[in-house]
Design an enzyme around this catalytic site. Structure first.
Site, short mmCIF file in Angstrom:
data_model
loop_
_atom_site.label_atom_id
_atom_site.label_comp_id
_atom_site.label_asym_id
_atom_site.label_seq_id
_atom_site.Cartn_x
_atom_site.Cartn_y
_atom_site.Cartn_z
N PHE A 190 0.83 -1.19 0.00
CA PHE A 190 0.00 0.00 0.00
C PHE A 190 0.87 1.25 0.00
O PHE A 190 1.96 1.27 0.59
CB PHE A 190 -0.92 0.00 1.22
CG PHE A 190 -1.93 -1.12 1.21
CD1 PHE A 190 -3.21 -0.92 0.73
CD2 PHE A 190 -1.58 -2.39 1.66
CE1 PHE A 190 -4.13 -1.96 0.71
CE2 PHE A 190 -2.49 -3.42 1.65
CZ PHE A 190 -3.77 -3.22 1.16
N GLU A 191 0.37 2.29 -0.64
CA GLU A 191 1.12 3.53 -0.77
C GLU A 191 1.53 4.12 0.57
O GLU A 191 2.54 4.81 0.70
CB GLU A 191 0.29 4.55 -1.56
CG GLU A 191 1.02 5.83 -1.91
CD GLU A 191 0.15 6.76 -2.75
OE1 GLU A 191 0.53 7.93 -2.88
OE2 GLU A 191 -0.90 6.32 -3.26
N SER A 192 0.76 3.83 1.61
CA SER A 192 1.04 4.36 2.95
C SER A 192 2.29 3.75 3.59
O SER A 192 2.74 4.22 4.64
CB SER A 192 -0.16 4.11 3.86
OG SER A 192 -0.47 2.72 3.91
N SER B 268 7.67 2.89 0.26
CA SER B 268 6.84 2.16 -0.69
C SER B 268 7.12 2.62 -2.12
O SER B 268 7.20 1.81 -3.05
CB SER B 268 5.36 2.31 -0.35
OG SER B 268 4.92 3.64 -0.51
#
Length: 251
Positions: A49-51, A83
């Site tokens: 995930f981008e987070s 990420s």
């Protein structure tokens, strides 16, 4: 067992996810599809995930990429920089993206409808989508199918597909391989290896080729052996409805 448009889109998306892949996803149907793949044919897929959350095994559906329920079971939690560095380092096999507009070459607009300076609708922008499409080995597009979305030319190029056709990504210096498919509520589409243009590969049960063409603002090529999309199995539907999204958050 009957199924909804959301459910067949989710199952069709999950089939692109291979066991052992690292897959960069966001919220919505792509997240549900990734959970389904992990619960069925791809138990060793690493979800990203981008987070900065890597390889979670959440007990319930998350409602955002930064949802704390992703964190408690993740293999690693860092931040957005990590990420995106993994993505730009070529470690992501597949990204899954949505769109507001897409054209025959898989170029995506999520920035503005109309002119950029005076748009009729201002959209959220790229987020990590440009990074994913530019750097992941491949990416998949998941969206609803209508003439406002499937356009001859995107109003703003937010995220590169195959750009203007064969060789264009290489000339632009993009390391990723580009889009490999599009999944909609009407069918599944690929891209011709020679022309890089979108091709109808299958239509969902109850959908005709004429339905697809009527919902598309450009001329679509059609795979010679056009088929009907394999419907979700009873087992897949049961997993979606009872284990992954029982409250119908996304489905």
């Amino acid at each position: 067992m009957s199924f909804s448009k959301d459910e067949i889109m989710t199952v069709a998306t999950s089939r692109y996810i291979a066991d052992g892949d690292t897959v960069f996803i966001g919220t919505g149907l792509p997240m549900v599809a990734a959970y389904l793949a992990k619960a069925t044919h791809a138990p060793n897929v690493a979800l990203m995930f981008e987070s900065g959350v890597l390889d979670p095994r959440p007990r319930s559906i998350a409602k955002a990429v930064g949802d704390p329920r992703l964190v408690s079971t993740a293999r690693r939690v860092s931040g957005m920089m990590d990420s995106l560095l993994m993505l730009q380092g070529g470690r992501v096999d597949l990204g899954v993206l949505g769109c507001a507009q897409v054209d025959r070459f898989g170029n995506i607009n999520t920035t503005a409808i109309g002119s950029y300076e005076r748009p009729s609708t201002r959209l959220p922008g790229s987020g990590g989508a440009n990074d994913i499409a530019s750097c992941a080995k491949h990416h998949l597009i998941v969206t609803r199918h209508n003439r406002r979305t499937f356009v001859e030319s995107v109003d703003y190029l937010t995220t590169p597909g195959h750009l203007t056709g064969p060789g264009a990504r290489q000339r632009a210096g993009l390391p990723g391989g580009g889009p490999i498919g599009v999944v909609t509520d009407l069918g599944v589409f690929g891209f011709d290896a020679r022309t890089c243009e979108m091709v109808v590969e299958s239509v969902h049960p109850g959908v005709s080729l004429d339905d697809v063409r009527a919902a598309t603002a450009f001329e679509l090529a059609v795979k010679p052996d056009l088929s009907e999309t394999k419907p979700p199995s009873d087992s897949e539907l049961d997993i979606l409805r009872t284990r992954i999204d029982p409250e119908g958050v996304y489905l």
